[in-house]
Structures are given as structure tokens and as C-alpha cells.
Design a protein around this motif. Structure first.
Motif, short mmCIF file in Angstrom:
data_model
loop_
_atom_site.label_atom_id
_atom_site.label_comp_id
_atom_site.label_asym_id
_atom_site.label_seq_id
_atom_site.Cartn_x
_atom_site.Cartn_y
_atom_site.Cartn_z
N ALA A 22 54.58 -26.02 -10.61
CA ALA A 22 54.42 -24.86 -9.74
C ALA A 22 53.67 -23.74 -10.47
N GLN A 23 54.04 -23.53 -11.72
CA GLN A 23 53.38 -22.50 -12.52
C GLN A 23 51.91 -22.87 -12.77
N LYS A 24 51.64 -24.14 -13.02
CA LYS A 24 50.26 -24.61 -13.24
C LYS A 24 49.43 -24.42 -11.97
N LEU A 25 50.03 -24.71 -10.82
CA LEU A 25 49.34 -24.53 -9.55
C LEU A 25 48.94 -23.06 -9.36
N ILE A 26 49.85 -22.16 -9.69
CA ILE A 26 49.56 -20.72 -9.57
C ILE A 26 48.40 -20.34 -10.48
N ARG A 27 48.43 -20.81 -11.71
CA ARG A 27 47.37 -20.47 -12.66
C ARG A 27 46.00 -21.00 -12.24
N ASN A 28 45.99 -22.13 -11.54
CA ASN A 28 44.71 -22.78 -11.18
C ASN A 28 44.25 -22.48 -9.76
N PRO A 73 42.29 -20.76 -6.76
CA PRO A 73 40.97 -20.13 -6.76
C PRO A 73 41.00 -18.66 -6.37
N PHE A 74 42.18 -18.09 -6.23
CA PHE A 74 42.34 -16.67 -5.89
C PHE A 74 43.55 -16.14 -6.64
N GLU A 75 43.67 -14.82 -6.65
CA GLU A 75 44.78 -14.19 -7.35
C GLU A 75 46.08 -14.41 -6.57
N ASP A 125 49.61 -13.68 -4.94
CA ASP A 125 50.22 -12.45 -4.45
C ASP A 125 51.71 -12.43 -4.79
N ALA A 126 52.37 -11.37 -4.40
CA ALA A 126 53.79 -11.20 -4.71
C ALA A 126 54.64 -12.30 -4.07
N ALA A 127 54.26 -12.77 -2.88
CA ALA A 127 55.02 -13.83 -2.22
C ALA A 127 54.96 -15.13 -3.03
N THR A 128 53.81 -15.40 -3.62
CA THR A 128 53.65 -16.61 -4.44
C THR A 128 54.55 -16.53 -5.66
N TRP A 129 54.49 -15.37 -6.35
CA TRP A 129 55.35 -15.19 -7.52
C TRP A 129 56.82 -15.15 -7.10
N GLY A 130 57.10 -14.63 -5.91
CA GLY A 130 58.47 -14.61 -5.40
C GLY A 130 59.02 -16.00 -5.18
N ALA A 131 58.18 -16.92 -4.72
CA ALA A 131 58.59 -18.31 -4.55
C ALA A 131 58.96 -18.91 -5.90
#
Length: 136
Positions: A14-20, A22-24, A26-32
Motif C-alpha cells: 500500500a505504501q509503495k502504491l502511494i509512492r508510485n 502519478p499524482f500527489e 491526498d489526505a484521504a489516501t494517507w487516511g486509508a
């Protein structure tokens, strides 16, 4: 996707997906990710996600409470106090949750510690009765 991977315990993916992405993120993504890391007891990852959320949405009370609850579950009471103090210092307030119940076409609302309902004595007596039945 981050939520699904996280709930499945695949926090690194999940963390790797966030890092890769193609856009920044958002708070909802980090909240998940924060929610998933809380479920799986990964305090370090929770703290990382929370700090990023605090930068993006400093007024988001849910994230403060989520991290505070994680600290409490880990017995980190000093950190719970720090989180509550941080909320107070930044004027972030947790909006209380409400329960709604409809009885004979009339809607009744309740919140934690509510003692204003006209039938509160009957309600609390019935809840006590239910509690005793569940214990048996």
C-alpha cells in the motif's frame, strides 16, 4: 486500492502504491493507510501517515482521534496526552457522534453522555437490563 491492500495487511504494498502514484496523494489516501496501519498495529507507519495528513488538513479531527486511539491501545498514555494537547492548541474539536432512532414516527437523537431525553430513566433501565442479560 490503498485501503484494500492495507486491510489485507499488505501495508508495504500500500505504501509503495502511494509512492508510485502519478499524482500527489491526498489526505484521504494517507487516511486509508493510517486506518489500515492502526488495524494492524503499525504505530510507526501510522505516525508517518498522520503527520502528512496534519500538514494537508490540520483541522481534520478524525485523524487526531485515530492516532490518539492507536496510542491508547498501545498503552502510550503520554502520547495520548500530547495528541489531545495538540488538538487543543490548534483549536481542533471532535464533533460528537449521534445515534438516531425512530419510534412511532418520532425521531429521537442521542449522543455520548446525553441526559436530556425525557425518557432517559426508562432507557437507561432497559439498557442495564440488556447488559445483565448479555453477561449471563
Amino acid at each position: 486500492m490503498v485501503d484494500l491492500l492495507g486491510r489485507a495487511g499488505r501495508l508495504n504494498e500500500a505504501q509503495k502504491l502511494i509512492r508510485n502514484m502519478p499524482f500527489e496523494p491526498d489526505a484521504a489516501t494517507w487516511g486509508a493507510l493510517l486506518g489500515a496501519s492502526r488495524i494492524h498495529g503499525n504505530t510507526k507507519l501510522s505516525e508517518t501517515a498522520a503527520e502528512l495528513i496534519f500538514e494537508m488538513e490540520p483541522e481534520n479531527s478524525g485523524m487526531y482521534v485515530l492516532l490518539s486511539n492507536l496510542y491508547a491501545a498501545s498503552g502510550r498514555w503520554a502520547d495520548v496526552s500530547k495528541m489531545r494537547l495538540k488538538m487543543r492548541n490548534t483549536a481542533v474539536k471532535k464533533v460528537p457522534g449521534y445515534s438516531w432512532l425512530e419510534v412511532q414516527n418520532k425521531i429521537h437523537t442521542f449522543s455520548v453522555g446525553d441526559s436530556c431525553h425525557p425518557d432517559r430513566d426508562k432507557i437507561y433501565a432497559y439498557l442495564e437490563e440488556l447488559y445483565l442479560k448479555m453477561k449471563r
